[in-house]
Design a protein around this motif. Structure first.
Motif, mmCIF file in Angstrom:
data_model
loop_
_atom_site.group_PDB
_atom_site.id
_atom_site.type_symbol
_atom_site.label_atom_id
_atom_site.label_comp_id
_atom_site.label_asym_id
_atom_site.label_seq_id
_atom_site.Cartn_x
_atom_site.Cartn_y
_atom_site.Cartn_z
ATOM 1 N N THR A 65 0.814 -1.215 0.000
ATOM 2 C CA THR A 65 0.000 0.000 0.000
ATOM 3 C C THR A 65 0.849 1.266 0.000
ATOM 4 O O THR A 65 1.989 1.283 0.492
ATOM 5 N N ARG A 67 0.111 5.427 0.957
ATOM 6 C CA ARG A 67 -0.797 6.454 1.457
ATOM 7 C C ARG A 67 -0.105 7.809 1.354
ATOM 8 O O ARG A 67 1.058 7.945 1.753
ATOM 9 N N GLN A 68 -0.802 8.787 0.795
ATOM 10 C CA GLN A 68 -0.270 10.143 0.667
ATOM 11 C C GLN A 68 -1.202 11.101 1.395
ATOM 12 O O GLN A 68 -2.392 11.161 1.100
ATOM 13 N N GLY A 70 -2.452 10.831 4.214
ATOM 14 C CA GLY A 70 -3.513 10.074 4.863
ATOM 15 C C GLY A 70 -4.456 9.350 3.931
ATOM 16 O O GLY A 70 -5.291 8.557 4.364
ATOM 17 N N LYS A 71 -4.333 9.586 2.625
ATOM 18 C CA LYS A 71 -5.240 8.989 1.644
ATOM 19 C C LYS A 71 -4.589 7.783 0.974
ATOM 20 O O LYS A 71 -3.436 7.846 0.536
ATOM 21 N N ASP A 72 -5.324 6.686 0.882
ATOM 22 C CA ASP A 72 -4.836 5.493 0.214
ATOM 23 C C ASP A 72 -4.867 5.718 -1.300
ATOM 24 O O ASP A 72 -5.930 5.845 -1.905
ATOM 25 N N ILE A 73 -3.677 5.799 -1.910
ATOM 26 C CA ILE A 73 -3.592 6.043 -3.357
ATOM 27 C C ILE A 73 -3.076 4.799 -4.090
ATOM 28 O O ILE A 73 -2.745 4.862 -5.278
ATOM 29 N N GLU A 80 -5.157 10.876 -10.961
ATOM 30 C CA GLU A 80 -5.892 11.111 -9.723
ATOM 31 C C GLU A 80 -4.968 11.220 -8.509
ATOM 32 O O GLU A 80 -5.425 11.310 -7.362
ATOM 33 N N ARG A 81 -3.660 11.244 -8.768
ATOM 34 C CA ARG A 81 -2.683 11.395 -7.684
ATOM 35 C C ARG A 81 -2.127 12.823 -7.698
ATOM 36 O O ARG A 81 -2.087 13.477 -8.740
ATOM 37 N N ASP A 82 -1.701 13.268 -6.537
ATOM 38 C CA ASP A 82 -1.244 14.650 -6.368
ATOM 39 C C ASP A 82 0.278 14.722 -6.438
ATOM 40 O O ASP A 82 0.964 14.662 -5.418
#
Length: 362
Positions: A65, A67-68, A70-73, A80-82
């Motif tokens: 996994t 997480r960026q 706090g968000k699971d990417i 859709e990723r930052d």
């Protein structure tokens, strides 16, 4: 600047990537803090670019996994990723001007024309290309193209900046100049940054922390001073800087034997008789104050000298070391003061706190 203990921005857990039967990443776990500049460092094929591409979503991991903020990417597509990314080849649009290359991502976000114009002007000033905005990539130097790629990557103010060997295509002088510019820019923006490189000097001068990788695994994570001064494995010791490696064995607690010489150093939990590799950096072999202490002192003879500007790399031999040779880096001032040349004899000291021990290979 690295963040505090509770501000992890990117969390990677048990990340594995396989290509058929080949394991490119083997259960990687890593935390990267907000505003931190981290370098993935290692030889070709070690997995560093694969890890960067997994973070970007360009090569989805087989398991594990990410997480960026706090968000699971973990399974999100790249769009859709930052993040902003700069590739080794810069990947600029050759048919678009500098201005249009930078504004490309902004236009896709449907920002107003006035705001786009202001943002592009701000970025051009930031990367010192305000007078080059109407030129095409082919009309720019490699360093200028690099700056355009950086400006385009940060145009949308991403939370994460990814740099894939961004300086490798440039000549040495431009590379040294730009690594300072990139680090300065990163500090001003406060953007969390990951850079892939195989160049140890880039990593040592630019990173808050370095992640040393080999064969799809992490060998060590630490600050540049930790990685250089206290390498956790013989691979790290050999890959970062120059290191003397000589065969020895543990003589007793706190002492190792190399040839007929005995050196005091930290042997940890190693038992007497254990075969080990003794390591010390050339610059840590001390001829300056060798007579001030008898601890770890040996008499040596200069076998060869290589002039490297501010210092000489000197090959040393000793009757107590047998066939083992040591490399030492002596400043040019010390060489002059002691009038050293091939055949000179002198005492040197190997400081115990700077000796590292590793399990003997094989």
């Amino acid at each position: 600047m690295a963040g505090t203990a509770d501000d992890t921005f990117l969390q990677i857990r048990d990340l594995t990537k396989k290509f058929g039967s080949f394991t490119a990443l083997d259960s990687i776990s890593l935390d990267i803090k907000e505003r931190e500049f981290v370098c993935f460092l290692g030889p070709s094929g070690c997995g560093k670019t694969t890890l960067l591409r997994a973070i970007a979503g360009l090569d989805i991991q087989t398991s594990g996994t990410i997480r960026q903020a706090g968000k699971d990417i973990s399974n999100l597509p790249p769009e859709e990723r930052d993040f902003g990314i700069v590739f080794q080849s810069y990947a600029l649009f050759p048919n678009l001007t500098v201005n249009k290359n930078i504004r490309y991502g902004l236009e896709n976000q449907k920002i107003s024309a006035d705001k786009i114009k202001a943002r592009v002007a701000e970025l051009l000033k930031l990367v010192d290309l305000h007078d080059q905005d109407d030129k095409y990539p082919a009309q720019l130097s490699g360093g200028q193209q690099q700056r355009v790629a950086l400006a385009r990557a940060i145009a949308t103010s991403p939370g994460l900046l990814l740099l894939d060997e961004p300086l490798s295509a440039l000549d040495a002088k431009v590379r040294v100049h730009l690594r300072g510019e990139i680090k300065s820019l990163q500090r001003r923006l406060g953007v969390t940054t990951i850079m892939v490189t195989h160049d140890q000097e880039e990593a040592l001068t630019m990173a808050d922390r370095i992640v040393v990788m080999d064969h799809g695994s992490i060998e060590q994570v630490g600050t540049p001073k930790e990685i250089y001064g206290k390498p956790a494995t013989s691979f790290v010791a050999d890959f970062i800087g120059t290191m003397n490696f000589v065969d020895g064995k543990v003589k007793a607690r706190g002492a190792v034997k190399v040839g007929k010489a005995v050196f005091n150093c930290d042997t940890g939990t190693m038992k007497a008789g254990t075969p080990i590799t003794v390591a010390i950096r050339p610059e840590d072999i001390n001829a300056q104050d060798a007579r001030k202490s008898d601890d770890n002192l040996i008499d040596v003879k200069v076998l060869d000298m290589e002039f490297l500007g501010s210092f000489d790399r000197v090959e040393l031999g000793s009757t107590v070391l047998g066939d083992t040779k040591l490399r030492a880096d002596f400043s040019i001032n010390l060489v002059r003061r002691k009038n050293l040349s091939v055949g000179s004899e002198l005492p040197v000291r190997l400081p115990g706190d700077l000796i590292r021990l590793y399990p003997r290979a094989g």
